[in-house]
Design a protein around this motif. Structure first.
Motif, PDB file in Angstrom:
ATOM      1  N   GLU A  97       0.845  -1.196   0.000  1.00  0.00           N
ATOM      2  CA  GLU A  97       0.000   0.000   0.000  1.00  0.00           C
ATOM      3  C   GLU A  97       0.874   1.237   0.000  1.00  0.00           C
ATOM      4  O   GLU A  97       1.805   1.350   0.791  1.00  0.00           O
ATOM      5  N   CYS A  98       0.600   2.156  -0.879  1.00  0.00           N
ATOM      6  CA  CYS A  98       1.375   3.396  -0.963  1.00  0.00           C
ATOM      7  C   CYS A  98       1.141   4.228   0.295  1.00  0.00           C
ATOM      8  O   CYS A  98      -0.024   4.514   0.639  1.00  0.00           O
TER       9      CYS A  98
ATOM     10  N   CYS B 185      -0.845   7.801  -0.651  1.00  0.00           N
ATOM     11  CA  CYS B 185      -2.261   7.868  -1.054  1.00  0.00           C
ATOM     12  C   CYS B 185      -3.076   6.663  -0.610  1.00  0.00           C
ATOM     13  O   CYS B 185      -4.306   6.674  -0.727  1.00  0.00           O
TER      14      CYS B 185
ATOM     15  N   ALA C  31      -0.035  -0.662  -4.513  1.00  0.00           N
ATOM     16  CA  ALA C  31       1.277  -0.261  -5.042  1.00  0.00           C
ATOM     17  C   ALA C  31       2.117  -1.484  -5.397  1.00  0.00           C
ATOM     18  O   ALA C  31       2.123  -2.480  -4.666  1.00  0.00           O
TER      19      ALA C  31
ATOM     20  N   SER D 212       9.134  -1.215   1.404  1.00  0.00           N
ATOM     21  CA  SER D 212       8.087  -0.209   1.195  1.00  0.00           C
ATOM     22  C   SER D 212       7.682  -0.163  -0.270  1.00  0.00           C
ATOM     23  O   SER D 212       8.517  -0.307  -1.163  1.00  0.00           O
TER      24      SER D 212
ATOM     25  N   TYR E 123       5.245   1.794  -3.454  1.00  0.00           N
ATOM     26  CA  TYR E 123       4.689   3.077  -3.884  1.00  0.00           C
ATOM     27  C   TYR E 123       3.913   2.875  -5.177  1.00  0.00           C
ATOM     28  O   TYR E 123       4.220   1.979  -5.980  1.00  0.00           O
ATOM     29  N   CYS E 124       2.953   3.756  -5.389  1.00  0.00           N
ATOM     30  CA  CYS E 124       2.169   3.677  -6.617  1.00  0.00           C
ATOM     31  C   CYS E 124       2.869   4.402  -7.756  1.00  0.00           C
ATOM     32  O   CYS E 124       2.565   4.178  -8.928  1.00  0.00           O
ATOM     33  N   SER E 125       3.834   5.281  -7.426  1.00  0.00           N
ATOM     34  CA  SER E 125       4.539   6.037  -8.455  1.00  0.00           C
ATOM     35  C   SER E 125       5.861   6.553  -7.883  1.00  0.00           C
ATOM     36  O   SER E 125       6.050   6.633  -6.663  1.00  0.00           O
TER      37      SER E 125
ATOM     38  N   HIS F 233       5.373   9.708  -5.703  1.00  0.00           N
ATOM     39  CA  HIS F 233       4.994   9.501  -4.300  1.00  0.00           C
ATOM     40  C   HIS F 233       6.172   8.961  -3.489  1.00  0.00           C
ATOM     41  O   HIS F 233       6.275   9.225  -2.285  1.00  0.00           O
ATOM     42  N   GLN F 234       7.057   8.190  -4.129  1.00  0.00           N
ATOM     43  CA  GLN F 234       8.263   7.740  -3.419  1.00  0.00           C
ATOM     44  C   GLN F 234       9.125   8.948  -3.036  1.00  0.00           C
ATOM     45  O   GLN F 234       9.628   9.042  -1.916  1.00  0.00           O
TER      46      GLN F 234
ATOM     47  N   ASP G  33       7.675  10.850  -0.181  1.00  0.00           N
ATOM     48  CA  ASP G  33       7.768  10.139   1.100  1.00  0.00           C
ATOM     49  C   ASP G  33       9.199  10.036   1.618  1.00  0.00           C
ATOM     50  O   ASP G  33       9.412   9.619   2.754  1.00  0.00           O
TER      51      ASP G  33
END
Length: 487
Positions: A10-11, A14, A18, A28, A30-32, A35-36, A39
């Motif tokens: 899960e991202c 958001c 992911a 970890s 990420y969806c993109s 977003h990485q 974060d």
């Protein structure tokens, strides 16, 4: 960041499903990439696989910050400084680090070697641009192996942030002075003599040169690619030595042509365990390894391999006794002056006698290896086996060359391949140091009658997966892959 088809998460930004996984901690998702990046200020506090600890014996060193498994990424970083390797005999471009094929190609301003008049590195103000003005002004005679010293002098003189990081590393100046009688002191004097034109303009540089030379000798890693260069890294240089290392490293060029080092775990490492590499050759005997470490790194290893007279059963140091079937081992391998005794007849040899014998035999082996003739190598191997254990360092070295000359149906080829593989499994069980050496052995063993050729070649491919482009290992990898296509 990389995609994983088997694991998802899960991202944290958001909350969406992911599939892109952090390549640092591999935990970890990420969806993109956007977003990485968003974060990262939070994630960087928990991402690192290592943390720095310090004690009086080791100084600063790295331990695992979490449990690691084989293949986990530990470090990926560009160097603080890099250049041609110390004592390099080849001409290396001051712009990009590549070998110079044309002896007449030089920078038009400082006249130091370059690969091309149009090399991008020559035009980069943040790299050769800084040193070019200094070299042109002082007219120091070009010596490629001293460009690393020049670059570190500039970092010191400009009070660079990178210098602040470099000076935290060990230089062992106290062990390199005139009273020690070490070659290191004479090397520093030679560097100062060569830099005479610079020191006449700025005498203050003389006080820092011993430290710079020490930092290079103790911390620089030879890179591939680029071949013939060396680099100092902020974190990777803190990996301590162990004769059975739990990490492996390799190099690649980043978008600016710098040698990025990547360090991965080669076995499971528990949280809090020390992270290690190996500063010597894995197939050197204990005496040779410990002498090399003492001379170049200013300590002697006392790990379980060094403390074991049989070197974990590999017998890379063991001699053969004239008595029937006896082998001669050191009583205390951690004492350079220890007696050696036969396990059967209890006869003894002085450490100096063992050293004289092995040094003489080493000279014969080196001479024979230069000829690389099957009969010469085979005859010498038979002769030295009367004095050494079949798994001795010198026998293994000869045998490795010989297997590449013997026909596949020769029983000696099979015997030597098996012996070499058994030795490798004892001293490099995780493939941290001997990937190419092992792959060559597997390639030769694969042709022996009755062997599972596909299995041996497939294992060799795995070992060579991280070999740099156009290196001997990568060339062997291409050959083996082509052979597998026809199986």
């Amino acid at each position: 960041m990389e995609a994983s088809l088997e694991e998802t998460g899960e991202c944290p930004i958001c909350g969406k499903h992911a599939t892109l996984k952090c390549s640092g901690c591999r935990r970890s998702f990420y969806c993109s990439k956007e977003h990485q990046k968003e974060d990262w200020p939070r994630h960087k506090l928990i991402c690192h696989a290592w943390e720095i600890e310090e004690n009086e014996e080791l100084g600063r060193y790295l331990v695992a910050k979490r449990d690691l498994t084989a293949g986990d990424l530990i470090i990926s970083e560009v160097p603080l400084v890099w250049g041609a390797a110390p004592h390099a005999s080849s001409r290396v471009c001051v712009g990009c680090g590549k070998r110079c094929e044309n002896a007449d190609t030089r920078c038009s301003k400082c006249f130091w070697p370059c690969c091309s008049f149009n090399c991008n590195g020559l035009l980069d103000k943040d790299s050769h641009g800084l040193e070019c003005a200094l070299l042109a002004k002082t007219r120091i005679f070009p010596r490629c192996d001293l460009i690393l010293v020049v670059r570190m002098l500039i970092l010191w003189k400009t009070k660079s942030k990178r210098w602040k990081l470099l000076e935290k590393l060990k230089s062992h100046e106290e062990s390199r002075g005139p009273e020690t009688g070490r070659e290191a002191y004479e090397e520093v004097r030679n560097v100062m003599n060569h830099f005479g034109p610079l020191l006449s303009i700025d005498p203050s540089c003389a006080k820092i040169l011993p430290k710079i030379c020490g930092l290079i000798d103790v911390n620089a890693l030879e890179t591939m690619p680029p071949e013939g260069s060396a680099a100092i890294y902020q974190t990777a240089c803190l990996l301590e030595h162990h004769c059975i290392a739990n990490t492996r490293h390799f190099f690649s060029l980043d978008d600016k042509g710098r040698p990025r080092i990547t360090v991965v775990a080669v076995t499971s490492v528990k949280k809090g365990e020390h992270l290690s590499t190996m500063y010597t050759h894995a197939l050197w005997s204990t005496r040779v390894r410990r002498q090399h470490l003492l001379a170049t790194k200013y300590f002697s290893c006392s790990c379980e391999r060094c403390a074991d007279p049989t070197e974990l059963g590999s017998h890379l140091s063991t001699l053969r006794c004239p008595c029937d079937g006896g082998f001669v081992l050191p009583k205390n391998p951690l004492d350079f002056e220890t007696e050696w005794s036969c396990e059967s007849c209890q006869g003894t040899l002085k450490a100096s006698e063992v050293e004289q014998l092995t040094d003489r035999l080493e000279e014969e082996v080196e001479e024979a290896m230069r000829t690389a003739e099957r009969t010469v190598l085979s005859d010498l191997l038979s002769r030295i086996r009367a004095l050494l254990n079949p798994s001795h360092q010198l026998c293994i070295s000869l045998g490795h060359s010989l297997i590449q000359l013997l026909p596949s149906d020769d029983p000696q080829k099979f015997e030597l391949c098996k012996l070499i593989m058994n030795t490798i499994s004892a001293v490099d069980p995780y493939g941290a140091r001997l990937a190419l050496y092992t792959a060559i052995t597997l390639h030769e063993l694969a042709d022996c009658p009755g062997e599972d050729k596909k299995a041996h070649l497939s294992k060799a491919v795995t070992l060579l997966a991280s070999e740099p482009s156009n290196s001997p290992g990568e060339k062997l990898l291409r050959l083996i892959k082509s052979e597998l296509e026809f199986l």
